[in-house]
Design an enzyme around this catalytic site. Sequence first.
Site, short mmCIF file in Angstrom:
data_model
loop_
_atom_site.label_atom_id
_atom_site.label_comp_id
_atom_site.label_asym_id
_atom_site.label_seq_id
_atom_site.Cartn_x
_atom_site.Cartn_y
_atom_site.Cartn_z
N SER A 168 0.82 -1.21 0.00
CA SER A 168 0.00 0.00 0.00
C SER A 168 0.86 1.26 0.00
O SER A 168 2.01 1.27 0.45
CB SER A 168 -0.91 0.02 1.23
OG SER A 168 -1.69 -1.15 1.29
N1 SAH Z 1 -0.29 -5.20 4.18
C1 SAH Z 1 0.38 -5.48 2.95
C2 SAH Z 1 -0.51 -5.15 1.77
C3 SAH Z 1 -0.68 -6.35 0.91
S1 SAH Z 1 -1.95 -6.31 -0.31
C4 SAH Z 1 1.73 -4.81 2.87
O1 SAH Z 1 2.07 -4.03 3.79
O2 SAH Z 1 2.48 -5.08 1.94
C5 SAH Z 1 -3.16 -7.38 0.46
C6 SAH Z 1 -2.77 -8.80 0.69
O3 SAH Z 1 -3.93 -9.47 1.19
C7 SAH Z 1 -2.34 -9.57 -0.55
O4 SAH Z 1 -1.05 -10.07 -0.35
C8 SAH Z 1 -3.37 -10.69 -0.65
O5 SAH Z 1 -2.82 -11.91 -1.11
C9 SAH Z 1 -3.86 -10.81 0.77
N2 SAH Z 1 -5.19 -11.42 0.95
C10 SAH Z 1 -6.27 -11.30 0.17
N3 SAH Z 1 -7.31 -12.01 0.65
C11 SAH Z 1 -6.85 -12.61 1.80
C12 SAH Z 1 -7.45 -13.48 2.76
N4 SAH Z 1 -8.71 -13.91 2.65
N5 SAH Z 1 -6.70 -13.88 3.81
C13 SAH Z 1 -5.40 -13.48 3.94
N6 SAH Z 1 -4.79 -12.66 3.05
C14 SAH Z 1 -5.50 -12.22 2.00
#
Ligand code: SAH
Length: 202
Positions: free
Chosen positions: A52
């Site tokens: 993000s």
């Molecule tokens: N917090 C992260 C942002 C990652 S984007 C950072 O600081 O880099 C969001 C992430 O959520 C992705 O990697 C995606 O694979 C994950 N995601 C999506 N649905 C999910 C679920 N049901 N359970 C766990 N992770 C999930």
Amino acid sequence: MVHSQIEFRGITDPIVLEAMRTVPRHRFVPDDLQARAYGDHPLPIGYGQTISQPYIVAMMTQALGVGPGDTVLEIGAGSGYQAAVLAEMGCRVYTMEIVPELAVRAETTLHDLGYDVTVSIGDGYFGWPEHAPYDGIVVTAAPDHVPQPLIEQLKPGAALVIPIGPVGAIQTMWRFTVDDDGEVDGESLGSVMFVPFTRTDD
Ligand code: SAH
């Protein structure tokens, strides 16, 4: 990054600002994008996912209202950056990630930097009951409704910060709190755009 992108837009919590100054964001992006790591935008981290934008991380972290010694659950570890910011603030962090390769990479990055964060592979819809209740829960992918299990794993007064809305469209960032009587209160924090919250059967 912190002054021009984050303080400038109204993030005031000193502990959040200090953590964002300290965590080396370039370590959480792919090698070829390191020069752009501190820019005012999200970046791709592979598998269709993104780290993000710095301001969004700061805004969500401030909305959680957590501090040293608090136990926090993150759903969507991605690169591990948000988890590192929370760990840098002194929180005990548990984070779940549905893409196994990202979970493994996030865990390696976090541990290489000395952050004691616990990473689990799986669908975060049901939260992580073993370590509940939490002082805060942050979700970094957007479901189309609030997962009820996450509400149930909050301590009274603790916040769930989560983007909610349709896939591939503008979503709304929400901050939900539950009082001692189990009454849920929701406050909108504005419009955002997040990757979809996926389920293991998608
Ligand atoms: N917090 C992260 C942002 C990652 S984007 C950072 O600081 O880099 C969001 C992430 O959520 C992705 O990697 C995606 O694979 C994950 N995601 C999506 N649905 C999910 C679920 N049901 N359970 C766990 N992770 C999930």
